[in-house]
Design an enzyme around this catalytic site. Structure first.
Site, short mmCIF file in Angstrom:
data_model
loop_
_atom_site.label_atom_id
_atom_site.label_comp_id
_atom_site.label_asym_id
_atom_site.label_seq_id
_atom_site.Cartn_x
_atom_site.Cartn_y
_atom_site.Cartn_z
N CYS A 5 13.61 9.98 6.61
CA CYS A 5 13.46 9.90 8.04
C CYS A 5 15.35 9.79 8.75
CB CYS A 5 13.12 8.91 8.32
SG CYS A 5 13.82 7.54 7.29
N THR A 54 2.16 6.33 13.79
CA THR A 54 1.68 5.66 12.92
C THR A 54 1.95 4.03 13.28
OG1 THR A 54 1.27 7.00 11.17
CG2 THR A 54 0.62 4.95 10.80
N GLU A 69 10.23 1.20 10.41
CA GLU A 69 10.73 1.38 9.43
C GLU A 69 10.22 3.10 10.36
OE1 GLU A 69 14.17 1.32 9.40
OE2 GLU A 69 14.00 -0.82 9.30
N LYS A 129 0.92 -1.61 0.35
CA LYS A 129 0.05 0.47 -0.04
C LYS A 129 0.65 1.57 -0.21
CE LYS A 129 -1.59 2.97 2.83
NZ LYS A 129 -1.70 4.27 2.52
N GLU A 176 10.40 15.36 14.89
CA GLU A 176 10.73 15.35 13.83
C GLU A 176 10.03 16.35 12.93
OE1 GLU A 176 9.60 12.13 11.37
OE2 GLU A 176 11.45 11.55 10.98
#
Ligand code: NAD
Ligand code: MG
Length: 500
Positions: free
Chosen positions: A288, A236, A254, A179, A387
């Site tokens: 990231c 998430t 991750e 997805k 972040e």
């Protein structure tokens, strides 16, 4: 406008609801294609197809060499489309064509090949130590695929992330439902076209376009899915881990980061200044493992910052399809608001805006933000803790290396980081003290398909890439073969018999 379809059970199809969503070019704000919005029903069809394909043994029962042969046909199809993929990736996600044509696509395709080749060599048979007391038996491990895997990926490196989920899952004998993120579905659909050309058995590889809340939830909760691998934000990740708990799925995550770049007094400043900027402004900071906290020693601070100001001027924002442009926009209006919101937070917290901080005046359209550097940042400010996922660098001055390491480790994240120094053994010693999954010495961002990538702490669970990443797509089965071959010697049976 181009109308795309998703890929379920070997066929391209629309959503059962007929609903579609436009995907937008973040540099122009123009829609570029319509893609289906998958429903729960569509997700179930894809999962069932992957389940049937796995359980039939058509893929898991194939030899690794034959699976590799099939996957190398996908690789060949990708290779043929390389320039088209580079343009598609740039238009869908807002990357510069400079980056997608030099990095994302060629490196992503190369990663596909390297992961297939490495996976093909992972031995199914793993010997275990010989046991001859108190019984004689031959013990070994059989490495097996996990089953149906779900890959849920973000919008920052859409093609690369699709490759990192697809090649390892499939070469190790699993089937996959992938997805992509709603903002960047196009190169994952192109990967599906390549899989279709390569004639993978139906159901082995499926791509669903749809939202995280609908499709992602179904993938994470379905009892027919054995593993979920997510790349995305820590929020998430936490949520998906909870969703997966009810069916006790294997989970690899991750997630986000707030990685440190530590410059030492003896660093080569040509390498360190450009490295710190590359570490933060590559892909407009939407990486990231970006080095978003830069620790600079007081003794070289002024020189470092003067050079930094000069070098920031060489980052060029503009038309992403122009090869001269080196930095594009952030991915969406929502992301733009998040980033500018953090710039306001930084100012309110008392950090000094050293450069940038605005949307560039010369670009009327697109979600662009200037490369922004804050100085006078302390490690407890929100801009040093959270972040941002945009082109914002926090520079933190330090007096001694121990305090720099302590601040670097004072984070809920632990994904990446860098040490810049001419003393390589010393830098390696510092790298070992950083609680992060990757440390670059005199470099940044170079991930290599043969080396594990992943996070400590809230940056993730498990690893991707390299042998460690491939093993995350396998189950371990212990097989015990009795070699006693004599009922009389099998005294342990007598734990339940009394033949006196
Ligand atoms: P996100 O967490 O919003 O979304 C990631 C994916 O998860 C998307 O496909 C999304 O649709 C899906 N999703 C969202 N909610 C879900 C739910 N409730 N259930 C299941 N799936 C759901 O992340 P993003 O904004 O697309 O990407 C940026 C984030 O990803 C950043 O935090 C970044 O650090 C992280 N990231 C990490 C890595 C890494 O390798 N560690 C790489 C790239 C990006
Ligand atoms: Mg898009």
């Amino acid at each position: 406008m181009d109308r795309k379809r998703m890929f379920i059970d070997g066929r391209f199809c629309d959503s059962e609801s007929g609903e579609t969503r436009a995907t937008v070019n973040p540099a122009t704000e123009e829609p570029i294609a319509e893609v289906p919005v998958a429903t729960v029903g569509d997700a179930r069809r894809a999962i069932e197809a992957a389940r049937r394909a796995f359980d039939s043994g058509v893929w898991s029962g194939m030899s690794p060499a034959d699976r590799a042969k099939a996957l190398m046909r996908v690789f060949a199809a990708l290779k043929e489309r390389e320039p088209d993929l580079a343009e598609l990736e740039a238009r869908d996600g807002g990357s510069t064509i400079r980056k997608t044509s030099m990095m994302d696509i060629p490196v992503g395709i190369e990663h596909f090949r390297l992961l297939v080749e490495l996976g093909e060599k992972v031995p199914a048979y793993e010997p275990l130590p010989w046991v001859d007391f108190p019984f004689v038996s031959w013990n070994f491990v059989n490495r097996e695929p996990i089953g149906v895997c779900a890959g849920i990926i973000p919008w920052n490196f859409p093609f690369m992330m699709a490759v990192w989920k697809t090649a390892p899952a499939l070469i190790m004998g699993n089937t996959l439902v992938l997805k992509p993120a709603s903002d960047t579905p196009l190169t994952a659909l192109a990967l599906a076209e390549c899989a279709a050309e390569a004639d993978l058995p139906p159901g082995v590889f499926n791509v669903l376009t749809g939202s995280g809340s609908v499709v992602g939830t179904e993938l994470a909760t379905s009892p027919l899915v054995d593993k979920v691998a997510l790349t995305g934000s820590t929020a998430t990740g936490r949520h998906v881990m909870r969703l997966a708990a009810d069916t006790v799925k294997k989970v690899t995550l991750e997630l986000g980061g707030k990685s440190p770049t530590i410059v030492l007094e003896d660093a080569d400043l040509d390498i360190a200044v450009d490295g710190a900027l590359f570490g933060t402004f590559f892909h407009a900071g939407q990486v990231c493992e970006s080095g978003t906290r830069c620790f600079v020693p007081a003794s070289i601070y002024d020189e470092f910052m003067a050079r930094l100001r000069e070098r920031v001027g060489h980052i060029k924002l503009g038309d992403t399809l122009d090869f001269e442009t080196t930095m594009g926009p952030v991915v969406s209006k929502a992301q733009l608001e998040t980033v500018t919101g953090y710039i306001d937070v930084g100012k309110k917290e008392g950090a000094r805006l050293f450069c940038g901080g605005c949307r560039p005046g010369h670009l009327a359209k697109g979600f662009f933000v200037e490369p922004t550097v804050f100085e006078g940042v302390s490690n407890d400010m929100r801009i040093a803790r959270e972040e941002i996922f945009g082109p914002v660098l926090s520079v933190i001055r330090y007096e001694d290396v121990d305090s720099a390491i302590a601040m670097a480790n004072d984070s809920v994240y632990g994904l990446g980081g860098a040490v810049f120094s001419r003393d390589v053994p010393g830098a390696i010693a510092l790298a070992k003290r950083l609680r992060t999954g990757t440390v670059w010495i005199n470099d940044y961002h170079l991930l290599n398909a043969l080396a594990p990538f992943g996070g400590y702490k809230q940056s993730g669970v498990g690893r991707e890439l390299g042998p460690h990443g491939l093993l995350e797509y396998t189950q371990v089965k212990h097989i015990h073969v009795d070699l006693t071959n004599d009922r009389k010697k099998k005294f342990w049976y007598d734990y339940i018999f009394n033949d006196e």
